[in-house]
Motif scaffolding. Sequence first.
Motif, mmCIF file in Angstrom:
data_model
loop_
_atom_site.group_PDB
_atom_site.id
_atom_site.type_symbol
_atom_site.label_atom_id
_atom_site.label_comp_id
_atom_site.label_asym_id
_atom_site.label_seq_id
_atom_site.Cartn_x
_atom_site.Cartn_y
_atom_site.Cartn_z
ATOM 1 N N GLY A 62 0.783 -1.224 0.000
ATOM 2 C CA GLY A 62 0.000 0.000 0.000
ATOM 3 C C GLY A 62 0.812 1.271 0.000
ATOM 4 O O GLY A 62 0.750 2.056 -0.933
ATOM 5 N N ARG A 63 1.588 1.465 1.054
ATOM 6 C CA ARG A 63 2.270 2.745 1.192
ATOM 7 C C ARG A 63 3.704 2.723 0.667
ATOM 8 O O ARG A 63 4.428 3.701 0.814
ATOM 9 N N ASP A 64 4.116 1.607 0.066
ATOM 10 C CA ASP A 64 5.504 1.487 -0.393
ATOM 11 C C ASP A 64 5.913 2.674 -1.257
ATOM 12 O O ASP A 64 6.968 3.269 -1.057
ATOM 13 N N ASP A 65 5.111 2.994 -2.243
ATOM 14 C CA ASP A 65 5.430 4.086 -3.159
ATOM 15 C C ASP A 65 4.681 5.369 -2.825
ATOM 16 O O ASP A 65 5.223 6.468 -2.973
ATOM 17 N N LEU A 66 3.452 5.233 -2.354
ATOM 18 C CA LEU A 66 2.605 6.409 -2.173
ATOM 19 C C LEU A 66 3.087 7.325 -1.054
ATOM 20 O O LEU A 66 2.879 8.539 -1.105
ATOM 21 N N GLN A 67 3.714 6.743 -0.008
ATOM 22 C CA GLN A 67 4.130 7.601 1.106
ATOM 23 C C GLN A 67 5.142 8.648 0.652
ATOM 24 O O GLN A 67 5.249 9.722 1.241
ATOM 25 N N LYS A 68 5.876 8.351 -0.435
ATOM 26 C CA LYS A 68 6.813 9.349 -0.963
ATOM 27 C C LYS A 68 6.048 10.555 -1.512
ATOM 28 O O LYS A 68 6.496 11.699 -1.372
ATOM 29 N N LEU A 69 4.903 10.276 -2.137
ATOM 30 C CA LEU A 69 4.087 11.374 -2.656
ATOM 31 C C LEU A 69 3.432 12.151 -1.525
ATOM 32 O O LEU A 69 3.394 13.386 -1.559
#
Length: 626
Positions: free
Chosen positions: A493-500
């Motif tokens: 879930g947050r693997d990539d999105l937390q960067k955004l």
Amino acid sequence: MGKKKNQSLKFVVLFTTILFLFNSSKTLAHSNDLHHGVQPLSKIDILSTTLALHNKASIQVSPTLLGLKIEDTEWVTVELRSPRPYSDDWIGIFSPAKFNASTNCEEVGNSRVLKPFICTAPIKYQYANYSNPDYQKTGKSTLKFQMINQRSDFSFALFSGGLSTPKLIAVSNTISFANPKAPVYPRLALADTWDVMTVTWTSGYDIDEAVPFVEWGLPGADTMRSPAGTLTFTRNQMCAAPARTVGWRDPGFIHTSFLKDLWRNTKYSYRMGHLLSNGSYIWSKKYQFKSPPYPGQSSLQRVIIFGDMGKAERDGSNEYADYQPGSLNTTDQLVNDIDNIDAVFLIGDMPYANGYISQWDQYTAQVEPIASVVPFMVASGNHERDSPNSGSFYQTDDSGGECGVPAETEFYVPAKNRAKFWYSADYGMFHFCIADTEHDWRAGTEQFKFLEECLASANRHKQPWLIFAGHRPLGYSSNAWYGMEGSFEEPMGRDDLQKLWQKYKVDMAFWGHVHSYERTCPIYQNQCVNDEKSHYSGVVNGTIHVVAGGGGSHLSKFSPLKTVWSLYQDYDFGFVKLTAFNHSSLLFEYKKSNDGKVYDSFTISRDYRDVLACVHDGCEPYTSAT
């Protein structure tokens, strides 16, 4: 020592095995929970019906003609008699009334000539003894049903044998609305620009029968007319059973009109109309809405956010509908407070129709007092979209074969492609980026690219309150199955999105799917970045994650594992209200659906420079050149 070591090793292996089985059972229970039993009509094995008409059994329904004053909802009384009453006798309501017209049921994949006798599920049902505990002694009962206009007539049937082996005992007289094709259940939605409001509604009129439009204007002033487009969908567009089989019902026609060049914050009245080929008009009831503010405008702005609403019947029908016990409470609380609400965001899992298409009418009727007054924005959930081999990210059958088609047609969202349910929306000082968690969101995907563009497009000077929302928790959740899996989120879930979220300094991320309420600290990479709990100020160095999936469906338990980032949990039904007072002050409130009172809240106060400030993984590049 060797023996003790072996015993210890055996114990570890045994404990690990038990833990694995426990986790697997939790996951399986969750899977079963989502896939099966959530639609009460699925409890009925309608294809097993046998014909057992009895000349001394009877059903009489009154009144026979409904909607004489343009009502789209009315109550009817059912009087029934049975010479052989049983505790599991039940009444099914069918529409169209001639439910046994087909003798071979080829459309449901069965070519037998005489059996099954009925090829389509009822639109609702109730046990014969629901309002008369003495039914089994007397053989008599009186029931009341709330009917909505659904483009066709109705008949009521008495069955014995329970839901699993139905035996048709008696059929009632036919009842209908005065104009079953009338325009009903308007749903407002925001459009691509602030000065447009969309109106979507349902009718029985195809474009070759009547021209659809909306008549609207300032109250008491001259009106204008805006044309509407017309869509529908067919059985062949459904992906699987029951949507293609016993759950199918003609959805009628769904019309959408765009009311343009609105003045900001202005009240308008409107009604839907159809111009018939003979020159006469068919009208809906009259409604009102207030136009949106200009993006960035500083004024009082109030937004409701929640997920997993479900639907329920006020007449108590669909016994198993207590699976969504909070649905009507949530509806009623929002209706009661509608004058203090400017927009609603329902982030996935709307009616849980699960392939029984008639339930979309029931749902749009339930939310009409809300959706006809304020923009009713929706997101895609697993119960709207997921179907095996249909292109969804999850290969489950949660939608009952709908594969997103009814949701995409019944509700308008300002997406470039409504089959890809991600979009942005502006309301005054709020900028919303709505994700479609049922499609791949990871870095490199089409959706990830859109989400970054959506977040980057927020002018935080004008729209300081940046909100991210989606159905499945891609952020943080202490729900039981996420906790036992050790992920506390949807996998990946947050693997990539937390960067955004960090780069663009997202204030809050909202999730559904988990049917409860939870709020985290401002968080980044599993670490709380602020010790406050009730008031936040200064730089935006983390995102507050909120699970607001208690809109009405059965509740989800929390994990016994405690996390440092979970500040407030509530195993109850409720919704969130955001109130923006100006560019520097925001109030967050979590309210319970049973009483509308506030049970959790916090405030944010800050200046524009706080949003610009450099934080970890959230800094604009700069040069030391002079």
